[in-house]
Design a protein around this motif. Structure first.
Motif, short mmCIF file in Angstrom:
data_model
loop_
_atom_site.label_atom_id
_atom_site.label_comp_id
_atom_site.label_asym_id
_atom_site.label_seq_id
_atom_site.Cartn_x
_atom_site.Cartn_y
_atom_site.Cartn_z
N ALA A 162 0.82 -1.22 0.00
CA ALA A 162 0.00 0.00 0.00
C ALA A 162 0.86 1.27 0.00
O ALA A 162 0.41 2.33 -0.45
CB ALA A 162 -0.93 0.00 1.21
N GLN A 163 2.10 1.14 0.50
CA GLN A 163 2.98 2.33 0.54
C GLN A 163 3.37 2.79 -0.87
O GLN A 163 3.85 3.91 -1.06
CB GLN A 163 4.25 2.03 1.34
N LEU A 164 3.16 1.94 -1.87
CA LEU A 164 3.54 2.32 -3.24
C LEU A 164 2.74 3.53 -3.74
O LEU A 164 3.19 4.24 -4.64
CB LEU A 164 3.40 1.14 -4.20
N ASP A 165 1.56 3.77 -3.16
CA ASP A 165 0.78 4.95 -3.58
C ASP A 165 1.50 6.24 -3.18
O ASP A 165 1.62 7.16 -3.97
CB ASP A 165 -0.63 4.88 -2.99
N ALA A 169 3.57 9.12 -5.44
CA ALA A 169 3.36 10.57 -5.29
C ALA A 169 4.67 11.31 -5.05
O ALA A 169 4.86 12.42 -5.53
CB ALA A 169 2.38 10.84 -4.15
N ILE A 170 5.59 10.70 -4.30
CA ILE A 170 6.84 11.41 -3.94
C ILE A 170 7.91 11.24 -5.03
O ILE A 170 8.30 12.22 -5.67
CB ILE A 170 7.41 10.90 -2.59
N SER A 171 8.38 10.01 -5.24
CA SER A 171 9.52 9.85 -6.15
C SER A 171 9.08 9.66 -7.60
O SER A 171 9.79 10.07 -8.52
CB SER A 171 10.41 8.69 -5.71
N GLY A 172 7.90 9.04 -7.83
CA GLY A 172 7.41 8.88 -9.20
C GLY A 172 7.15 10.24 -9.82
O GLY A 172 7.66 10.56 -10.90
N GLY A 173 6.39 11.07 -9.11
CA GLY A 173 6.07 12.40 -9.63
C GLY A 173 7.12 13.45 -9.29
O GLY A 173 7.12 14.54 -9.89
N GLY A 174 8.01 13.14 -8.36
CA GLY A 174 8.98 14.12 -7.84
C GLY A 174 9.74 14.89 -8.90
O GLY A 174 9.86 16.13 -8.79
N PRO A 175 10.27 14.22 -9.93
CA PRO A 175 11.00 15.00 -10.94
C PRO A 175 10.15 16.12 -11.54
O PRO A 175 10.65 17.22 -11.79
CB PRO A 175 11.35 13.93 -12.00
N LEU A 248 4.24 26.97 0.92
CA LEU A 248 4.72 25.69 0.38
C LEU A 248 4.46 24.47 1.26
O LEU A 248 4.05 23.42 0.74
CB LEU A 248 6.22 25.78 0.06
N PRO A 249 4.68 24.55 2.61
CA PRO A 249 4.44 23.35 3.41
C PRO A 249 3.01 22.82 3.24
O PRO A 249 2.80 21.62 3.05
CB PRO A 249 4.70 23.82 4.85
N GLU A 250 2.05 23.73 3.27
CA GLU A 250 0.64 23.34 3.15
C GLU A 250 0.33 22.84 1.73
O GLU A 250 -0.32 21.81 1.53
CB GLU A 250 -0.24 24.54 3.52
N ILE A 251 0.86 23.55 0.74
CA ILE A 251 0.60 23.17 -0.67
C ILE A 251 1.20 21.79 -0.96
O ILE A 251 0.56 20.94 -1.58
CB ILE A 251 1.16 24.25 -1.62
N PHE A 252 2.40 21.56 -0.45
CA PHE A 252 3.05 20.27 -0.70
C PHE A 252 2.29 19.13 -0.03
O PHE A 252 2.09 18.07 -0.63
CB PHE A 252 4.51 20.29 -0.24
N ARG A 253 1.88 19.38 1.22
CA ARG A 253 1.10 18.34 1.93
C ARG A 253 -0.14 17.97 1.13
O ARG A 253 -0.42 16.80 0.90
CB ARG A 253 0.69 18.87 3.32
N LYS A 254 -0.84 18.99 0.66
CA LYS A 254 -2.08 18.75 -0.07
C LYS A 254 -1.79 18.07 -1.41
O LYS A 254 -2.52 17.18 -1.84
CB LYS A 254 -2.80 20.09 -0.35
N ALA A 255 -0.74 18.54 -2.10
CA ALA A 255 -0.43 17.99 -3.43
C ALA A 255 -0.05 16.52 -3.34
O ALA A 255 -0.52 15.69 -4.14
CB ALA A 255 0.72 18.81 -4.06
N ILE A 256 0.78 16.17 -2.35
CA ILE A 256 1.21 14.78 -2.21
C ILE A 256 0.03 13.90 -1.78
O ILE A 256 -0.13 12.77 -2.26
CB ILE A 256 2.39 14.67 -1.21
N ALA A 257 -0.82 14.45 -0.91
CA ALA A 257 -2.01 13.70 -0.49
C ALA A 257 -2.92 13.45 -1.69
O ALA A 257 -3.47 12.35 -1.86
CB ALA A 257 -2.76 14.46 0.61
N ALA A 258 -3.07 14.46 -2.56
CA ALA A 258 -3.94 14.30 -3.74
C ALA A 258 -3.35 13.27 -4.70
O ALA A 258 -4.08 12.42 -5.25
CB ALA A 258 -4.11 15.65 -4.45
N ALA A 259 -2.04 13.30 -4.90
CA ALA A 259 -1.40 12.34 -5.81
C ALA A 259 -1.49 10.92 -5.25
O ALA A 259 -1.74 9.96 -5.98
CB ALA A 259 0.06 12.74 -6.04
#
Ligand SMILES: NC(=O)c1ccc[n+]([C@@H]2O[C@H](COP(=O)([O-])OP(=O)(O)OC[C@H]3O[C@@H](n4cnc5c(N)ncnc54)[C@H](OP(=O)(O)O)[C@@H]3O)[C@@H](O)[C@H]2O)c1
Length: 268
Positions: A162-165, A169-175, A248-259
């Motif tokens: 389940a951690q793959l989701d 979001a982090i390393s798959g989309g990170g670039p 940025l902290p809030e935007i990143f939290r939300k963006a990674i949660a959405a991904a």
């Protein structure tokens, strides 16, 4: 140089061909690539055969590893043709969102499957791949998977699929996030009146140089940030805005949660 065992690569597109380049450097002895696109023919070389369809795989070819690198939406149509190889080989899937359960339904319930999530810096051997083994993967097969995935960069193993989701979001989309930051820095330079070519060069080289510094340093990112931030100086002024709780902290939290949520929905 180690010699890798025989490999069957299904899908020689961007990610498949990046992995193949890494294996070639490691000493690939024998491989068959299945890919119908005319571009894929260029991947042929000593010991490497390219065919357009599973039915054209040379008779008697027995791969030790099968790498599934086609688009996830093709999986159901493409994978069953490989069930006969999967009975005797390690199966590595890099298809985003395709669960072990879904892959096993196509290639066989007893198959030894490793699900992996690479990222695009794999193309320059600077990727990171996160891998999850199903219960049928023997220790020597896990070692083989590690060797094959390490050809394009770092490898990390997880024991909870389940951690793959969140990994996606982090390393798959990170670039993409880092490239966006580069674009935004260039645009901000233009807004401050810098010539376009200079704004572009400053943004690019700052990202490239910072990544190289991070790679060369024993310090973590927070320490390197603090090192370039004099109290009351210009960088501190910018960081005050960027690091505000609702910035940025809030935007990143939300963006990674959405991904992460999107990855969950796509795998369901
Ligand atoms: N790129 C990334 O950042 C990334 C990151 C993590 C995971 N992945 C995963 O990696 C996989 C491949 O992605 P990609 O970016 O490399 O896609 P891609 O460049 O489109 O590669 C897929 C390749 O498979 C070929 N193909 C189509 N039908 C086939 C068939 N029946 N048998 C064998 N090959 C067939 C395609 O040919 P045509 O072009 O002619 O259709 C194409 O060359 C995806 O499942 C993706 O989720 C990608």
């Amino acid at each position: 140089m180690t010699t890798l065992p025989s490999i069957l690569l299904v899908g020689g597109g961007r990610m498949g061909s990046a992995m193949l380049a890494g294996w070639r450097e490691q000493g690939l002895s024998q491989a068959v690539i299945v890919d119908p696109s005319p571009e894929a023919a260029k991947l042929a070389g000593p010991g490497i055969t390219v065919v357009a369809d599973a039915t054209e795989i040379p008779f008697g070819f027995t791969p030790e590893a099968i790498i599934l690198a086609v688009k996830p939406q093709m999986a159901a149509a493409v994978l069953p043709a490989y069930a006969r190889f999967a009975a005797h080989a390690l199966v590595i899937s890099i298809m985003a969102g395709k669960t072990i359960h879904a892959i096993a339904q196509s290639v066989g319930r007893e198959a030894a499957i490793v699900r992996a999530m690479p990222n695009t810096p794999a193309a320059v051997r600077q990727g990171i791949t996160v891998a999850y083994p199903c219960s049928h993967v023997a220790p020597h097969q896990r070692e083989l998977a590690h060797a094959l995935l390490a050809a394009t960069g770092a490898v990390a193993w997880i024991s909870d699929e389940a951690q793959l989701d969140a990994v996606t979001a982090i390393s798959g989309g990170g670039p993409a996030y880092v490239f966006l930051l580069t674009e935004l820095m260039e645009q901000a330079g233009l807004d401050q009146g810098l010539p376009p070519e200079l704004a572009r060069q400053l943004a690019r080289q700052t990202v490239i140089g910072s990544a190289a510094l991070l790679a060369a340093s024993d310090e973590d990112a927070a320490t390197l940030r603090i090192n370039v931030t004099s109290p009351g100086g210009t960088t501190a002024e910018a960081l005050k805005l960027l690091r505000a709780d609702d910035a940025l902290p809030e935007i990143f939290r939300k963006a990674i949660a959405a991904a992460t949520e999107r990855s969950r929905a796509l795998s369901a």
